[in-house]
Design a protein around this motif. Structure first.
Motif, short mmCIF file in Angstrom:
data_model
loop_
_atom_site.label_atom_id
_atom_site.label_comp_id
_atom_site.label_asym_id
_atom_site.label_seq_id
_atom_site.Cartn_x
_atom_site.Cartn_y
_atom_site.Cartn_z
N ASN A 366 32.77 8.75 -14.85
CA ASN A 366 31.79 7.95 -14.11
C ASN A 366 31.63 8.45 -12.68
N TYR A 370 28.07 9.80 -11.06
CA TYR A 370 27.52 9.33 -9.78
C TYR A 370 27.32 10.50 -8.83
N VAL A 430 26.38 2.74 -16.54
CA VAL A 430 26.88 3.64 -15.49
C VAL A 430 25.77 4.58 -15.04
#
Length: 491
Positions: A366, A370, A430
């Motif tokens: 994750n 990002y 996510v």
């Protein structure tokens, strides 16, 4: 005597005429000074229909209204300022550029008995232009705030039977398609999975046509960067755009991107092909994690690699300025077994990661997602030609075990789990959260692919070992073709 009478008559006639002229002048002067005429004429604003009476058009933008002549005008105040008449539309055409991107508005009232516009009373002519312009601006602002544009959600819809599928022959396309994914060339005998088309619920998805796509992408480059599922999507696209036919005119330009087979390697890190007729380039680069990988000891063939969670793969940093469409994906390599096998060591800020919570595999993944989306978004202002997509994960369908523990996906009956995806929210929160507020679009293929467990290679791989099923990759032609149809519709 007679002559005197005549002169008197002439004098009276002249006096009468003079009196009539004087009276007429007085009447005209008095008429001009009274509001009688003005009061009998309708005020200027009465020539503009109240907003609630405007015809609503499904292709109108929220800031548009239709004037009484039926012409589109973005803003009536602009017409006033520029001196344009009602018969001179400021904007000629607001029809959608693509059939699958309707600018459909929602003008429904929040309450059935609550009017959208409360009151736009007529303004007296004495305050004509200023107040009229304000009223029109109020109408426009209210329309903008109360109308919501419905954008096509390509992930929401249903699978339908289509006799025009597949888009290319499963016996052909050998120029681009790996033999291990060409299920028509294996022992499989059921190919019903080829005969379906995805239909989004609230928009039309245009039929894919290879030559038309190449014309739209003239002098442009489409790049896939990701894992082996990204490679499948790339091979699918090459087959789709050529119709699965041999295309000897297509040029191998991998060397322009450093995509050459290294000594001792099974294959290069990717491929790049150019269509000379339109100067369109389609390429793929293998990057399973999307993270930059840096050898810790360049002289050691068995060296470990720094896996920089906060740094995009070097290929992107080097060639991003040459791309017009970028499709990223990652997911299936984020497990401890893959990290150990590839000798990847997590790094952050140029140092080994010491954050135990971040070291947990899904937290690391994750964090990387990002980071990559944030970086791509930061580059978009520098590369205004670029459209970037992040594709969600392709689902696995192993049952009764995993790939190495007897798991299988032997079902050959299409859509046993249903044919409809009704969810509105993206399937990967996510990715959705990382992309929120950025210029990176989500290519959400997970829910629609979840329904197609019969489309995997299963036990029919030409490299299959006894007891080993491939319930991760897909037969081609097959499900990845749909991913590309959805992609092409948004390019």
């Amino acid at each position: 005597m007679k002559g005197g009478t005549i002169y008197r008559l002439r004098g009276n006639k002249l006096s009468f005429i003079l009196v009539v002229l004087i009276c007429t002048t007085i009447v005209l002067w008095a008429w001009e000074k009274t509001p009688l005429v003005t009061s009998l004429l309708p005020a200027q604003d009465q020539f503009v229909m109240p907003y609630s009476e405007y015809p609503v058009d499904s292709h109108m933008k929220p800031s548009q209204v239709i004037n009484p002549t039926g012409h589109f005008e973005e803003n009536f105040s602009d017409a006033i300022a520029t001196g344009k008449t009602r018969n001179e539309p400021l904007v000629q055409d607001y029809s959608p550029k693509k059939r699958n991107e309707p600018l459909v508005q929602d003008y429904s009232h929040k309450k059935r008995n609550e009017p959208l516009v409360q009151d736009f009373s007529v303004t007296p002519i004495s305050s004509a232009t200023t107040n009229s312009t304000k009223n029109i601006e109020n109408i426009r602002d209210l329309a903008t705030s109360s109308a919501e544009t419905k954008v096509c959600n390509y992930a929401k819809g249903s699978w339908v039977v289509d006799k025009r599928r597949p888009l290319y022959s499963g016996f052909g396309c050998k120029q681009w398609l790996s033999g291990m994914w060409a299920c028509r060339l294996t022992r499989r005998i059921d190919f019903s999975y080829e005969g379906f088309r995805w239909q989004p619920e609230n928009c039309e998805m245009p039929e894919f046509e290879g030559s038309a796509f190449l014309r739209r992408m003239q002098d442009k480059t489409l790049a896939f960067v990701g894992d082996s599922l990204g490679r499948q999507q790339f091979q699918s696209f090459m087959c789709m755009v050529t119709g699965g036919k041999e295309s000897p005119e297509v040029q191998d330009v991998g060397w322009e991107y450093g995509l050459v087979k290294a000594r001792g390697a099974i294959r290069p890190d990717g491929w790049a092909y150019r269509f000379p007729s339109t100067n369109t380039t389609i390429l793929y680069y293998w990057s399973a994690s999307l993270c930059d990988l840096e050898p810790l000891n360049v002289t050691d063939p068995g060296t470990y690699y720094a896996m920089h969670l906060d740094r995009p793969v070097a290929f992107l940093r080097r060639y991003l300025d040459r791309f017009n469409v970028l499709v990223l994906n990652t997911g299936h390599h984020w497990n401890r077994g893959k990290l150990r096998a590839n000798r990847w060591v997590m790094y952050v800020n140029g140092m080994p990661n010491n954050d135990r919570k971040r070291a947990e595999i899904w937290n690391a993944k994750n964090f990387a997602v990002y980071s990559i989306i944030k970086w791509v978004n930061s580059q978009l202002p520098k590369h205004p030609q670029l459209k970037a997509f992040f594709r969600t994960i392709s689902p696995r369908h192993f049952r009764n075990g995993d790939w190495n523990t007897g798991g299988n996906c032997d079902n050959t009956t299409p859509l046993t789990g249903g044919s409809i995806v009704s969810q509105d929210e993206p399937s990967d929160p996510v990715v959705a959260d990382a992309a929120k507020g950025t210029g990176v679009k989500i290519l959400d293929i997970t829910p629609l692919s979840e329904l197609r467990d019969e489309g995997h290679i299963s036990r029919y791989s030409n490299k299959a070992m006894d007891g080993v099923n491939d319930c991760l990759h897909w037969c081609l032609p097959g499900i990845p073709d749909t991913w590309n149809e959805i992609l092409a519709a948004q390019v």
